[in-house]
Design an enzyme around this catalytic site. Structure first.
Site, PDB file in Angstrom:
ATOM      1  N   LEU A 262      35.236  37.159  46.458  1.00 13.98           N
ATOM      2  CA  LEU A 262      34.762  35.967  45.779  1.00 13.98           C
ATOM      3  C   LEU A 262      34.087  34.947  46.680  1.00 13.98           C
ATOM      4  CD1 LEU A 262      37.263  34.717  43.121  1.00 13.98           C
ATOM      5  CD2 LEU A 262      35.342  36.260  42.917  1.00 13.98           C
TER       6      LEU A 262
ATOM      7  N   ARG B  88      31.707  29.911  33.445  1.00 16.16           N
ATOM      8  CA  ARG B  88      31.788  31.131  34.219  1.00 16.16           C
ATOM      9  C   ARG B  88      31.235  32.358  33.483  1.00 16.16           C
ATOM     10  NH1 ARG B  88      37.510  31.990  37.284  1.00 16.16           N
ATOM     11  NH2 ARG B  88      36.949  30.220  38.586  1.00 16.16           N
TER      12      ARG B  88
ATOM     13  N   GLY C 270      55.338  40.300  44.244  1.00 21.18           N
ATOM     14  CA  GLY C 270      54.424  39.155  44.234  1.00 21.18           C
ATOM     15  C   GLY C 270      55.136  37.927  43.689  1.00 21.18           C
TER      16      GLY C 270
ATOM     17  N   HIS D 252      37.679  40.314  38.252  1.00 17.45           N
ATOM     18  CA  HIS D 252      38.709  39.702  39.087  1.00 17.45           C
ATOM     19  C   HIS D 252      40.009  39.341  38.399  1.00 17.45           C
ATOM     20  CE1 HIS D 252      38.702  35.113  38.864  1.00 17.45           C
ATOM     21  NE2 HIS D 252      38.196  35.554  37.759  1.00 17.45           N
TER      22      HIS D 252
ATOM     23  N   HIS E 262      34.001  37.237  37.548  1.00 17.50           N
ATOM     24  CA  HIS E 262      33.595  36.026  38.262  1.00 17.50           C
ATOM     25  C   HIS E 262      32.119  36.188  38.617  1.00 17.50           C
ATOM     26  CE1 HIS E 262      33.423  32.883  41.263  1.00 17.50           C
ATOM     27  NE2 HIS E 262      34.611  32.468  40.862  1.00 17.50           N
TER      28      HIS E 262
ATOM     29  N   THR F  41      33.616  31.155  46.025  1.00 19.75           N
ATOM     30  CA  THR F  41      34.152  30.262  44.986  1.00 19.75           C
ATOM     31  C   THR F  41      33.051  29.412  44.349  1.00 19.75           C
ATOM     32  OG1 THR F  41      34.584  28.281  46.262  1.00 19.75           O
ATOM     33  CG2 THR F  41      36.246  30.006  46.353  1.00 19.75           C
ATOM     34  N   GLU F  42      33.416  28.868  43.193  1.00 22.67           N
ATOM     35  CA  GLU F  42      32.506  28.048  42.425  1.00 22.67           C
ATOM     36  C   GLU F  42      32.002  26.850  43.235  1.00 22.67           C
ATOM     37  OE1 GLU F  42      33.721  29.064  38.340  1.00 22.67           O
ATOM     38  OE2 GLU F  42      33.902  26.899  38.192  1.00 22.67           O
TER      39      GLU F  42
ATOM     40  N   GLN G 276      38.314  39.601  33.049  1.00 27.99           N
ATOM     41  CA  GLN G 276      37.463  38.461  33.388  1.00 27.99           C
ATOM     42  C   GLN G 276      36.590  38.769  34.609  1.00 27.99           C
ATOM     43  OE1 GLN G 276      39.162  34.550  34.827  1.00 27.99           O
ATOM     44  NE2 GLN G 276      38.466  33.919  32.814  1.00 27.99           N
TER      45      GLN G 276
ATOM     46  N   ARG H 203      41.139  33.793  30.367  1.00 29.48           N
ATOM     47  CA  ARG H 203      42.120  32.967  31.080  1.00 29.48           C
ATOM     48  C   ARG H 203      41.457  31.733  31.692  1.00 29.48           C
ATOM     49  NH1 ARG H 203      43.217  32.287  36.396  1.00 29.48           N
ATOM     50  NH2 ARG H 203      41.841  33.974  37.046  1.00 29.48           N
TER      51      ARG H 203
ATOM     52  N   ALA I 278      55.526  36.695  40.687  1.00 29.21           N
ATOM     53  CA  ALA I 278      56.364  36.873  39.494  1.00 29.21           C
ATOM     54  C   ALA I 278      57.685  37.546  39.858  1.00 29.21           C
ATOM     55  CB  ALA I 278      55.617  37.692  38.435  1.00 29.21           C
ATOM     56  N   GLY I 279      57.602  38.644  40.590  1.00 27.24           N
ATOM     57  CA  GLY I 279      58.800  39.400  40.959  1.00 27.24           C
ATOM     58  C   GLY I 279      59.764  38.577  41.803  1.00 27.24           C
TER      59      GLY I 279
ATOM     60  N   PHE J 201      39.712  21.461  36.865  1.00 29.65           N
ATOM     61  CA  PHE J 201      39.441  22.893  36.859  1.00 29.65           C
ATOM     62  C   PHE J 201      38.734  23.257  35.558  1.00 29.65           C
ATOM     63  CE2 PHE J 201      41.048  26.789  39.124  1.00 29.65           C
ATOM     64  CZ  PHE J 201      40.890  26.263  40.383  1.00 29.65           C
TER      65      PHE J 201
END
Lengths: 326, 566
Positions: free
Chosen positions: B244, B278, B12, B346, B234, B246-247, B232, B381, B14-15, B118
């Protein structure tokens, strides 16, 4: 209670270790409205046949793992409603599930995606940064809305390979670049942050590249993200004609088309081959030509072909295009 | 036997960032990325919103300092302040680097990277590419790794981390395509295997493979985990799939409606209504369902998100994605009917305990991204900080590992480990095995959602621990029906379940032990934050098959503890 139906899933099965050849399984399950094909496959795997093999990951239409042929058409299993799909079924309440076309089948619905990755590498499907490594991250490029719009849509591609599966050229030539990689090449080539447009274009316009596309538009029709892939293909051809490949076979072929339409209003196929390939290469095609001759499939030569009626109108279009610098 | 300088597990964001950074630091290093799916399929692609960086393109008054404070406050003061500072300080550099490498960020009129507001952020600092930010970042990183010639082992499943005397020796993995177990000796292993919110199974917005494979393997290898109880939720996941909504749907004016037809948010947040924070909205929906005001269906209880009053034009113009998702996944067109929703797990804040360079306590073993707990998110987060974390710590760990690799001694893994794993796999295929993995998985998700969900209380947590321990017992008799070696996804699913069961126990045990409410962790029997007793990280280790829970202090800095109000 929501509407329920008993549905047959006719699923392509093949395990190279056990099966001499592929076969189809019929699995009947009762489903309610609102279930996707992927959920149905998951249900079958969990409750009926845990050996059924397919790929799936995000379940939300963004990872591109679950590309399949559903009722003969390549699409994402996670984005396809079972009840909606029944409307297109040839047999009532039967849904046909098969692996993607134009790939080697590894097992059941899983195909080998490595050739696609190899093509991404072969055609330099990346931005080759203009900046040296030690300069990276120091400042932003300023990019105008106009430039941004050129590649924005192309970056929607999730490499699900539905277009590769539907592509007619891929069926004939597995080494063909493929619509997905053409789109990537276009996306990279219009990006001003990239530094290898010419090299990439040279590769893309050589054999098995952009000139081999037959304009069947199946990639556009079946793109799960509704990307206008043909815009990318045309874009690559235009830059090809202008820069690296004026003398390539593809470019000559396109030029011959244009000349014919201008002169006669239709194609003069008799000389199309020599105008595209020259006089040496067609020698190897002699056996086929003789066969065509015997079967009376040879098109008439140029002097026997008259102009189409109202050719003036066609030429008018050309004049207009010239004015607009096309 | 071939030996790698560095093996990265997980492809992903990070990797891949780590892989790119390693080769940019030292091109002579021999590295490989091992991933259970093709890297471009990774769950990074599902992140829509964006990544925070105080570029100050949109709001000239924004600063890195403000970003740091927002992050620490958002974490309910459980984040380590040194790590949070690094996250925010490095943010502008990684975002610009991605931009330089071709990421199609949306733009402002002056051509600079666009930024939007955000949740929990005091300035608009979230950099985005429309609603496909994660997807385009992942594509860019994958493209760059192909350019640099990174060696990929795609469709390899991590089985174990091998160590000798506290020094990492490499990993073993199942080649999914061939069925072979392969050994990857490596001086350095970087785990980047993603989060564990899929342990909530159908009550999760996550991809099917977010099963915490690296986290469970690290735990089995004796590496401690941290803050696992923080998950967390949602507020608006689709009822059937947990995906999801979204908001934005509420931002455009959508209502939340219960069975009695009431806009119940008036009872919880009379001013902000549906646009409350949230965690508050999630808790309110959960309360409605718990008190019997939810709708019933075969797919469980739910609440309606009603957009019908907004009209067809607004919905098709501003919420086309939401409409497409509702039609595709629920068979419901939000123009005509309300969308059935319920809160969905999520994101996982917890993970493998690392320091601010990504190092774990095992020499040579690093962890980055959602599988790691650095910790920058603490108890909660902020939106836009998860993509940022994978980029910043992918880069840092990649750089550190590249410098360290040359100085390490060579490593080795005995071939006998292959037979050990083979024997275990064969045992799962014996006729005496009878438990169905699908059933155990479903029950694990249900008990976690019901007992370790948004609201937690001692009685329920005891129940969850009891249920999961029983499921772990039942798992010993789980059956793999598929005996084929080629592409055996049945075996992979069972091994993923083994990992999730380990993790489910850690989530529950951590939640049980934490007798306070902080961030995403809400105890109805301990409703207040308790800084005296619980301002510390929960640590999990495995000893003789038992999970031990202990604590470790939070690294503080210039920000003192304060009450968290918005």
């Amino acid at each position: 209670m929501e509407e329920q139906k008993e549905i047959s899933f006719r699923i392509y099965r093949y395990n190279p270790h056990f099966d001499k050849k592929p076969y189809y399984d019929n699995i009947r399950i009762t489903l309610e409205k609102g279930i996707t094909v992927l959920r149905a496959l998951n249900f079958i795997k969990e409750n009926i046949d845990s050996k059924l093999t397919f790929r799936a990951f995000c379940q939300a239409g963004i990872c591109g793992s679950c590309g399949l042929k559903i009722n003969g058409v390549s699409k994402l299993a996670c984005m396809t409603q079972v009840f909606k799909e029944l409307e297109d079924s040839k047999e009532e309440n039967v849904i046909l599930i098969e692996p993607l076309n134009n790939f080697t089948i590894m097992r059941d619905l899983v195909v080998d995606m490595d050739p696609l990755v190899e093509k991404l590498k072969y055609y330099y499907s990346w931005v080759n940064p203009k900046m040296p490594v030690h300069e990276l991250g120091k400042k932003e490029y300023l990019i105008s809305e106009e430039k941004f719009q050129e590649y924005d849509q192309a970056t929607d591609c999730i490499l699900c390979a539905s277009c590769v599966s539907e592509c007619l050229m891929m069926e004939v030539n597995p080494n063909y670049i493929s619509p997905a990689v053409l789109l990537k090449s276009y996306r990279m080539n219009v990006d001003e942050r990239d530094s290898m447009q010419k090299t990439r274009l040279k590769k893309v316009t050589s054999d098995g590249g952009v000139w081999d596309c037959t304009h069947c538009y199946k990639c556009v029709e079946h793109c799960v993200k509704n990307i206008d892939i043909m815009k990318g293909i045309q874009g690559l051809r235009n830059s090809g004609m202008k820069t690296v490949s004026k003398r390539s076979e593809g470019a000559k072929h396109a030029k011959a088309f244009i000349t014919d339409i201008k002169r006669k209003g239709r194609l003069v196929e008799f000389t199309l081959i020599t105008r595209t390939l020259g006089f040496i290469k067609p020698i190897f095609m002699l056996p086929m030509m003789i066969k065509m001759l015997l079967r009376r499939r040879v098109p008439p030569p140029s002097f026997m072909m008259s102009e189409i009626p109202r050719i003036e109108k066609v030429r008018k279009i050309f004049r207009k295009l010239k004015k607009k610098n096309f | 036997m071939k030996q790698y300088d560095i093996v990265i597990v997980g492809g992903g964001g990070a990797g891949l960032y780590a892989a790119m950074e390693i080769l940019n630091t030292d091109i002579s290093l021999n590295i490989a990325v091992i991933s259970k799916i093709y890297p471009n399929r990774s769950h990074t692609s599902a992140a829509q919103g964006g990544a925070n960086a105080a570029l100050a393109n949109k709001d000239k008054t924004d600063t890195i300092e403000k970003h740091i404070f927002d992050t620490i406050k958002g974490s309910d003061y459980l984040a380590d302040q040194d790590a949070a500072s690094i996250l925010c300080e490095e943010a502008p550099r990684v975002i610009r680097e991605l931009e330089n490498l071709g990421t199609p960020f949306s733009r402002m009129d002056d051509g600079t990277i666009a930024q939007r507001p955000f949740g929990g952020a005091s300035s608009p600092r979230c950099c985005y590419c429309a609603d496909k930010t994660g997807h385009t970042i992942l594509q860019t990183l994958y493209e760059q790794c192909l350019r640099l010639g990174v060696k990929f082992y795609n469709e390899y499943f991590l089985i174990s981390i091998e160590e000798n005397d506290g020094v990492c020796q490499g990993i073993t993995a199942l080649n999914i395509q061939s069925g072979e177990i392969e050994i990857f000796p490596a001086k350095i292993v970087i785990l980047a295997t993603g989060g564990y919110a899929k342990a909530y199974w159908n009550r999760s917005s996550n991809a099917a493979g977010n099963t915490g494979d690296g986290i469970a393997a690290a735990l089995r290898a004796g590496v401690p985990l941290k803050d696992m109880e923080f998950v967390q939720f949602h507020p608006t996941g689709l009822r059937k799939s947990g995906l999801l909504v979204t908001e934005g749907a509420r931002g455009e004016g959508g209502y939340l409606i219960n069975k009695n037809g009431d806009r119940f948010m008036s009872n919880y947040a009379p001013e902000k209504m549906e646009l409350g924070p949230r965690d508050l909205v999630s808790r309110s929906i959960e309360t409605e369902i718990n008190e019997g005001r939810g709708f019933d269906s075969t797919a469980g209880q739910y609440i309606n998100l009603d957009l019908t009053h907004l009209g067809a034009e607004l919905i098709t113009k501003r919420l086309p994605q939401i409409r497409e998702l509702s039609i595709s996944f629920e068979g419901i067109d939000p123009i005509d009917e309300p969308i059935p929703i319920r809160p969905t797990a999520h994101y996982s804040m917890g993970g493998i305990d690392t320091d601010k360079t990504g190092r774990t306590i095992m020499k040579g073993l690093y962890a980055i991204g959602e599988c790691a707990c650095v910790s920058v998110h603490g108890a909660n987060r902020l939106g836009g900080n998860s993509l940022l974390e994978i980029l910043v710590f992918g880069k840092i760990a990649g750089h550190e590992a590249a410098l360290e690799a040359k100085s390490l001694n060579s490593v080795s893994i005995s071939n006998s480990i292959i037979d050990k794993h083979k024997k275990y796999f064969r045992s799962l295929m014996q006729p005496s095995q009878y438990e169905r993995y699908g059933v155990i998985r479903e029950e694990m998700g249900t008990t976690l959602a019901e007992n370790v969900g948004i609201y937690r209380t001692e009685k329920n947590l005891i129940q969850a621990i009891y249920d999961i321990k029983k499921l772990i017992e039942r798992f010993k008799r789980v059956k793999v029906n598929d005996t084929s070696t080629v592409f055996n996804t049945n075996l992979v699913n069972v091994l993923e379940l083994r990992n999730m069961l380990n993790i489910a126990l850690a989530i529950s045990a951590g939640a049980y032990a934490r007798k306070e409410s902080r961030g995403s962790h809400s105890r109805t029997d301990y409703t207040k934050r308790d800084d005296v007793n619980f301002h510390k990280h929960t640590m999990f280790t495995l000893s003789d098959g038992n999970l031990d829970v202990s604590y470790k202090p939070v690294i503080m800095g210039k920000y003192e503890l304060e009450e968290r109000t918005y």
